[in-house]
Design a protein around this motif. Structure first.
Motif, PDB file in Angstrom:
ATOM      1  N   PRO A 203      41.919  10.166 -49.752  1.00  0.00           N
ATOM      2  CA  PRO A 203      41.619   9.160 -48.716  1.00  0.00           C
ATOM      3  C   PRO A 203      41.940   9.632 -47.303  1.00  0.00           C
ATOM      4  N   LYS A 204      43.098  10.258 -47.113  1.00  0.00           N
ATOM      5  CA  LYS A 204      43.438  10.762 -45.772  1.00  0.00           C
ATOM      6  C   LYS A 204      42.490  11.877 -45.359  1.00  0.00           C
ATOM      7  N   ALA A 205      42.155  12.776 -46.303  1.00  0.00           N
ATOM      8  CA  ALA A 205      41.223  13.867 -45.996  1.00  0.00           C
ATOM      9  C   ALA A 205      39.846  13.319 -45.634  1.00  0.00           C
ATOM     10  N   LEU A 206      39.373  12.335 -46.394  1.00  0.00           N
ATOM     11  CA  LEU A 206      38.061  11.736 -46.107  1.00  0.00           C
ATOM     12  C   LEU A 206      38.079  10.993 -44.780  1.00  0.00           C
ATOM     13  N   TYR A 207      39.202  10.383 -44.463  1.00  0.00           N
ATOM     14  CA  TYR A 207      39.340   9.699 -43.178  1.00  0.00           C
ATOM     15  C   TYR A 207      39.117  10.696 -42.041  1.00  0.00           C
ATOM     16  N   ASP A 208      39.685  11.890 -42.189  1.00  0.00           N
ATOM     17  CA  ASP A 208      39.522  12.938 -41.175  1.00  0.00           C
ATOM     18  C   ASP A 208      38.073  13.400 -41.099  1.00  0.00           C
ATOM     19  N   VAL A 209      37.481  13.682 -42.257  1.00  0.00           N
ATOM     20  CA  VAL A 209      36.114  14.211 -42.284  1.00  0.00           C
ATOM     21  C   VAL A 209      35.110  13.183 -41.779  1.00  0.00           C
ATOM     22  N   CYS A 210      35.163  11.986 -42.346  1.00  0.00           N
ATOM     23  CA  CYS A 210      34.137  10.978 -42.024  1.00  0.00           C
ATOM     24  C   CYS A 210      34.217  10.506 -40.576  1.00  0.00           C
ATOM     25  N   SER A 211      35.414  10.514 -40.009  1.00  0.00           N
ATOM     26  CA  SER A 211      35.550  10.065 -38.619  1.00  0.00           C
ATOM     27  C   SER A 211      34.928  11.053 -37.641  1.00  0.00           C
TER      28      SER A 211
ATOM     29  N   ILE B 223      46.894   6.787 -44.331  1.00  0.00           N
ATOM     30  CA  ILE B 223      47.964   7.279 -43.461  1.00  0.00           C
ATOM     31  C   ILE B 223      48.516   8.609 -43.967  1.00  0.00           C
ATOM     32  N   GLY B 224      48.526   8.764 -45.314  1.00  0.00           N
ATOM     33  CA  GLY B 224      49.002  10.048 -45.841  1.00  0.00           C
ATOM     34  C   GLY B 224      49.824   9.983 -47.103  1.00  0.00           C
ATOM     35  N   ALA B 225      50.005   8.791 -47.700  1.00  0.00           N
ATOM     36  CA  ALA B 225      50.623   8.749 -49.026  1.00  0.00           C
ATOM     37  C   ALA B 225      49.737   9.526 -49.983  1.00  0.00           C
ATOM     38  N   ILE B 226      50.336  10.321 -50.870  1.00  0.00           N
ATOM     39  CA  ILE B 226      49.496  11.162 -51.716  1.00  0.00           C
ATOM     40  C   ILE B 226      48.889  10.379 -52.883  1.00  0.00           C
ATOM     41  N   ASP B 227      49.523   9.270 -53.264  1.00  0.00           N
ATOM     42  CA  ASP B 227      48.996   8.479 -54.378  1.00  0.00           C
ATOM     43  C   ASP B 227      49.779   7.177 -54.445  1.00  0.00           C
ATOM     44  N   PHE B 228      49.468   6.356 -55.454  1.00  0.00           N
ATOM     45  CA  PHE B 228      50.221   5.125 -55.644  1.00  0.00           C
ATOM     46  C   PHE B 228      50.353   4.836 -57.129  1.00  0.00           C
TER      47      PHE B 228
ATOM     48  N   MET C 291      58.033  -5.283 -48.586  1.00  0.00           N
ATOM     49  CA  MET C 291      59.481  -5.459 -48.586  1.00  0.00           C
ATOM     50  C   MET C 291      59.855  -6.356 -47.416  1.00  0.00           C
ATOM     51  N   PRO C 292      60.943  -7.080 -47.527  1.00  0.00           N
ATOM     52  CA  PRO C 292      61.401  -7.864 -46.382  1.00  0.00           C
ATOM     53  C   PRO C 292      61.834  -6.940 -45.251  1.00  0.00           C
ATOM     54  N   GLY C 293      61.674  -7.432 -44.012  1.00  0.00           N
ATOM     55  CA  GLY C 293      62.023  -6.599 -42.864  1.00  0.00           C
ATOM     56  C   GLY C 293      60.948  -5.556 -42.611  1.00  0.00           C
ATOM     57  N   MET C 294      61.356  -4.322 -42.509  1.00  0.00           N
ATOM     58  CA  MET C 294      60.415  -3.224 -42.264  1.00  0.00           C
ATOM     59  C   MET C 294      59.557  -3.004 -43.491  1.00  0.00           C
ATOM     60  N   ASN C 295      58.218  -3.156 -43.343  1.00  0.00           N
ATOM     61  CA  ASN C 295      57.370  -3.007 -44.528  1.00  0.00           C
ATOM     62  C   ASN C 295      57.093  -1.540 -44.843  1.00  0.00           C
ATOM     63  N   GLY C 296      56.474  -1.323 -45.993  1.00  0.00           N
ATOM     64  CA  GLY C 296      56.255   0.032 -46.471  1.00  0.00           C
ATOM     65  C   GLY C 296      55.385   0.878 -45.564  1.00  0.00           C
ATOM     66  N   LEU C 297      54.387   0.265 -44.921  1.00  0.00           N
ATOM     67  CA  LEU C 297      53.503   1.031 -44.044  1.00  0.00           C
ATOM     68  C   LEU C 297      54.262   1.571 -42.833  1.00  0.00           C
ATOM     69  N   ASP C 298      55.156   0.760 -42.276  1.00  0.00           N
ATOM     70  CA  ASP C 298      55.938   1.228 -41.126  1.00  0.00           C
ATOM     71  C   ASP C 298      56.875   2.370 -41.528  1.00  0.00           C
ATOM     72  N   VAL C 299      57.467   2.234 -42.709  1.00  0.00           N
ATOM     73  CA  VAL C 299      58.338   3.305 -43.208  1.00  0.00           C
ATOM     74  C   VAL C 299      57.522   4.570 -43.446  1.00  0.00           C
ATOM     75  N   LEU C 300      56.353   4.415 -44.043  1.00  0.00           N
ATOM     76  CA  LEU C 300      55.482   5.564 -44.314  1.00  0.00           C
ATOM     77  C   LEU C 300      55.121   6.292 -43.023  1.00  0.00           C
ATOM     78  N   ARG C 301      54.743   5.543 -42.002  1.00  0.00           N
ATOM     79  CA  ARG C 301      54.378   6.174 -40.728  1.00  0.00           C
ATOM     80  C   ARG C 301      55.553   6.981 -40.168  1.00  0.00           C
ATOM     81  N   SER C 302      56.743   6.430 -40.270  1.00  0.00           N
ATOM     82  CA  SER C 302      57.919   7.140 -39.771  1.00  0.00           C
ATOM     83  C   SER C 302      58.174   8.414 -40.572  1.00  0.00           C
ATOM     84  N   ILE C 303      58.015   8.332 -41.888  1.00  0.00           N
ATOM     85  CA  ILE C 303      58.219   9.514 -42.724  1.00  0.00           C
ATOM     86  C   ILE C 303      57.197  10.598 -42.392  1.00  0.00           C
TER      87      ILE C 303
END
Length: 381
Positions: A201-209, A100-105, A59-71
């Motif tokens: 993906p978020k769960a695996l990120y936690d485990v694998c790290s 980051i934590g989106a449940i799906d897309f 999206m123009p301006g604040m992108n979706g990843l920045d919004v997601l992190r804030s949410i």
């Protein structure tokens, strides 16, 4: 039942209308607001927090990843489903959003068949919304769940028969999962198998790290994900893991200290060579449990080809029941210890619930403890 409140965030007015119609068509959700950019989204969230946000990545301006992190930082109970481009040009961003934590897309539809595309997206959203409703209205509060878990951490009398605890039973429509550990025999683990789906993906990120460089065994992972995404996801995990991570290739020989991610769109199985060497094979074939790759296919191949090995199977967050029948087969043919992710830390408590309710789970752990549980079993501590 009260409907879910949904916010739509997309810079295209036409697509906001399309998604609004798709959401309303599910019959179990309604659009609370539809806005064109991230700043509007965050402004409305301060006043009225929805259950679900459908969030465009680009999206123009604040992108979706920045919004997601804030949410995720400020509205932890709000579930986010990302909207990716129709041509998959933003795959890397989509994978990052899942980590980051989106449940799906969902992908923006291709073609001009408005009604067919809407029915397809609406049907998928309805499945996701149903799981969110179950989590929202039938789960206990975190405080209540924690208190119950503390009371109900019990040892089972045998690997197959649970000891009756003093927990009050839930209604059939609202089952809970006590944190339990079976009294299982100790054995050397030869292979770790992991299954995950929605929220994985978020769960695996936690485990694998958190897995140590000296883990000493191969790790095979089935994460339900489209073909164009699994290599990106594997590379991303490789950047944060002490173990080497790669998308599995046909003919790979699993090595200790290496994590293999099943390729999207292909079933991953293991076969035995003439020298008894384990080899990864990628196969086409019908979907199983509605997915390809399927954990049931991998788990069954391990049980059939290597009954003399000892396994650790881990089932993380995800919709459906993939992994249950494969674990049943592993239990029948091999030495297999099973860890399932706890209900309170799952984005979607479907796959772990299925394994637990089939009486196949040996231990239930919160996501932050699963890497430690893997190490404990592998190191035979």
């Amino acid at each position: 039942m009260k409907k879910l409140n949904v916010m739509i965030v997309d810079d295209s007015a036409l697509f906001r209308k399309f998604l609004s119609d798709a959401v309303e068509k599910t019959g179990i959700a309604e659009v609370q607001s539809a806005v064109a950019n991230g700043n509007e989204c965050l402004s409305i969230l301060k006043q009225n927090t929805p259950d679900v946000v459908l969030l465009d990545i680009n999206m123009p301006g604040m992108n979706g990843l920045d919004v997601l992190r804030s949410i995720k930082e400020n509205y932890e109970n709000t579930k986010v489903i990302m909207i990716s481009s129709a041509d998959n040009s933003d795959n890397v961003l989509t994978v990052t959003a899942l980590e980051i934590g989106a449940i799906d897309f969902i992908s923006k539809p291709k073609g001009n068949d408005w009604q067919r595309n809407m029915l397809s997206i609406s049907s998928y959203l309805k499945v996701l919304f149903n799981y969110i409703i179950i989590n929202k209205y039938y789960r206990r509060s975190s405080k209540e769940t924690a208190a119950t878990a503390a009371k109900s951490k019990v040892e089972r009398e045998s690997p197959t028969t649970p000891k009756q605890s003093n927990i009050e039973k839930e209604t059939e429509s609202a089952p809970t999962t006590p944190n339990i550990e079976r009294q299982a025999a100790r054995f050397k683990t030869d292979l770790v198998l992991i299954a995950s789906s929605t929220g994985g993906p978020k769960a695996l990120y936690d485990v694998c790290s958190k897995l140590p460089a000296d883990l000493g065994v191969p790790v095979l992972i089935v994460q339900h994900m489209p073909a164009d995404f699994t290599k990106i996801f594997a590379n991303s995990l490789n950047n944060i893991s002490k173990l080497e991570v790669s998308e599995a290739k046909d003919g790979d020989i699993p090595k200790a200290g290496h994590i293999y991610i099943a390729k999207g769109g292909k079933h991953m199985i293991v076969t035995k060579s003439s020298s008894n060497t384990m080899t990864i094979k990628l196969e086409d074939g019908p979907t199983v449990n509605g997915v390809r790759p399927a954990a049931d296919i991998l788990f069954a191949s391990v049980a059939d080809e290597f009954p003399n090995l000892s396994m650790l199977a881990v089932v993380l967050t995800g919709m459906g029941k993939d992994g249950t029948e494969g674990i049943r087969k592993l239990k029948e043919k091999t030495k297999c210890y099973v860890i399932t992710q706890s209900e309170k830390t799952c984005a979607v408590y479907g796959m772990p619930k299925s394994v637990y309710e089939a009486n196949l789970s040996d231990e239930v752990l919160d996501i932050q403890d699963i890497a430690g549980g893997i190490v404990r079993r592998v190191k035979n501590k």
